[in-house]
Design a protein around this motif. Sequence first.
Motif, mmCIF file in Angstrom:
data_model
loop_
_atom_site.group_PDB
_atom_site.id
_atom_site.type_symbol
_atom_site.label_atom_id
_atom_site.label_comp_id
_atom_site.label_asym_id
_atom_site.label_seq_id
_atom_site.Cartn_x
_atom_site.Cartn_y
_atom_site.Cartn_z
ATOM 1 N N ALA A 37 42.111 59.070 15.653
ATOM 2 C CA ALA A 37 41.109 59.985 15.090
ATOM 3 C C ALA A 37 40.074 59.195 14.309
ATOM 4 N N ALA A 38 38.800 59.531 14.506
ATOM 5 C CA ALA A 38 37.703 58.850 13.832
ATOM 6 C C ALA A 38 36.610 59.849 13.480
ATOM 7 N N ILE A 39 35.750 59.428 12.560
ATOM 8 C CA ILE A 39 34.629 60.254 12.112
ATOM 9 C C ILE A 39 33.344 59.567 12.540
ATOM 10 N N ASN A 40 32.427 60.335 13.127
ATOM 11 C CA ASN A 40 31.128 59.803 13.515
ATOM 12 C C ASN A 40 30.184 59.942 12.329
ATOM 13 N N THR A 41 29.767 58.820 11.751
ATOM 14 C CA THR A 41 28.878 58.846 10.586
ATOM 15 C C THR A 41 27.441 58.503 10.958
ATOM 16 N N ALA A 42 27.061 58.735 12.185
ATOM 17 C CA ALA A 42 25.690 58.454 12.624
ATOM 18 C C ALA A 42 24.711 59.347 11.873
ATOM 19 N N TYR A 43 23.495 58.857 11.715
ATOM 20 C CA TYR A 43 22.458 59.604 11.008
ATOM 21 C C TYR A 43 22.150 60.909 11.731
ATOM 22 N N ARG A 44 22.075 60.836 13.077
ATOM 23 C CA ARG A 44 21.842 62.030 13.891
ATOM 24 C C ARG A 44 23.032 62.204 14.825
ATOM 25 N N ALA A 45 23.360 63.433 15.140
ATOM 26 C CA ALA A 45 24.479 63.707 16.044
ATOM 27 C C ALA A 45 24.196 63.182 17.448
ATOM 28 N N SER A 46 22.915 63.129 17.828
ATOM 29 C CA SER A 46 22.571 62.650 19.163
ATOM 30 C C SER A 46 22.357 61.136 19.192
ATOM 31 N N GLY A 47 22.460 60.486 18.049
ATOM 32 C CA GLY A 47 22.235 59.047 17.979
ATOM 33 C C GLY A 47 23.466 58.255 18.393
ATOM 34 N N ARG A 48 23.337 56.937 18.265
ATOM 35 C CA ARG A 48 24.451 56.053 18.593
ATOM 36 C C ARG A 48 25.595 56.298 17.611
ATOM 37 N N PRO A 49 26.818 56.514 18.113
ATOM 38 C CA PRO A 49 27.921 56.824 17.203
ATOM 39 C C PRO A 49 28.288 55.628 16.328
ATOM 40 N N ARG A 50 28.592 55.911 15.084
ATOM 41 C CA ARG A 50 29.071 54.913 14.131
ATOM 42 C C ARG A 50 30.406 55.433 13.612
ATOM 43 N N TRP A 51 31.459 54.905 14.178
ATOM 44 C CA TRP A 51 32.785 55.424 13.916
ATOM 45 C C TRP A 51 33.370 54.830 12.644
ATOM 46 N N ARG A 52 34.063 55.675 11.872
ATOM 47 C CA ARG A 52 34.826 55.262 10.707
ATOM 48 C C ARG A 52 36.207 55.890 10.842
ATOM 49 N N ILE A 53 37.231 55.098 10.541
ATOM 50 C CA ILE A 53 38.611 55.542 10.711
ATOM 51 C C ILE A 53 39.266 55.617 9.342
ATOM 52 N N ASP A 54 39.843 56.757 9.057
ATOM 53 C CA ASP A 54 40.550 56.986 7.805
ATOM 54 C C ASP A 54 41.881 56.233 7.838
ATOM 55 N N PRO A 55 42.317 55.628 6.728
ATOM 56 C CA PRO A 55 43.606 54.934 6.722
ATOM 57 C C PRO A 55 44.790 55.836 7.099
ATOM 58 N N ALA A 56 44.721 57.119 6.744
ATOM 59 C CA ALA A 56 45.801 58.043 7.118
ATOM 60 C C ALA A 56 45.847 58.235 8.636
ATOM 61 N N SER A 57 44.682 58.298 9.274
ATOM 62 C CA SER A 57 44.627 58.421 10.731
ATOM 63 C C SER A 57 45.163 57.160 11.396
ATOM 64 N N LEU A 58 44.852 56.014 10.801
ATOM 65 C CA LEU A 58 45.356 54.754 11.337
ATOM 66 C C LEU A 58 46.876 54.672 11.192
ATOM 67 N N ALA A 59 47.410 55.150 10.072
ATOM 68 C CA ALA A 59 48.861 55.159 9.881
ATOM 69 C C ALA A 59 49.545 56.076 10.889
ATOM 70 N N ALA A 60 48.932 57.236 11.178
ATOM 71 C CA ALA A 60 49.496 58.150 12.179
ATOM 72 C C ALA A 60 49.446 57.523 13.564
ATOM 73 N N PHE A 61 48.360 56.809 13.874
ATOM 74 C CA PHE A 61 48.235 56.114 15.155
ATOM 75 C C PHE A 61 49.316 55.046 15.288
ATOM 76 N N GLU A 62 49.532 54.269 14.228
ATOM 77 C CA GLU A 62 50.560 53.230 14.256
ATOM 78 C C GLU A 62 51.949 53.837 14.415
ATOM 79 N N ALA A 63 52.198 54.954 13.738
ATOM 80 C CA ALA A 63 53.503 55.606 13.851
ATOM 81 C C ALA A 63 53.742 56.144 15.255
ATOM 82 N N SER A 64 52.687 56.626 15.906
ATOM 83 C CA SER A 64 52.846 57.165 17.259
ATOM 84 C C SER A 64 53.119 56.063 18.278
ATOM 85 N N ARG A 65 52.722 54.822 17.970
ATOM 86 C CA ARG A 65 52.919 53.711 18.895
ATOM 87 C C ARG A 65 54.057 52.785 18.488
ATOM 88 N N ALA A 66 54.785 53.135 17.442
ATOM 89 C CA ALA A 66 55.890 52.293 16.990
ATOM 90 C C ALA A 66 57.043 52.359 17.995
#
Length: 90
Positions: A37-66
């Motif tokens: 899971a990631a958040i698109n922090t781009a200035y415009r929704a139609s612009g180039r995506p700039r993804w940011r990942i929350d540490p909690a989402s990263l922990a859930a991703f790691e747990a799902s692949r453990a």
Amino acid sequence: MLKPPATCPHLTPTEIANRYGCKSEKVLAWIADGSLAAINTAYRASGRPRWRIDPASLAAFEASRASRPRPAELKPQPRRQFAKGVKKFF
């Protein structure tokens, strides 16, 4: 162009790729298929995506692949022993 503050706890795909020793394209593929899971922090929704990942989402991703131990019913069975004195014709 907006940049996240230096104290932002969110991680970029490049930071995660450096952490795992893979390419950032692999992290973007995980985001695209929905496993990370990631958040698109781009200035415009139609612009180039700039993804940011929350540490909690990263922990859930790691747990799902453990790795997990196999359930007892899926463990391989011991090899069958052949009776002594039987000739095998293969």
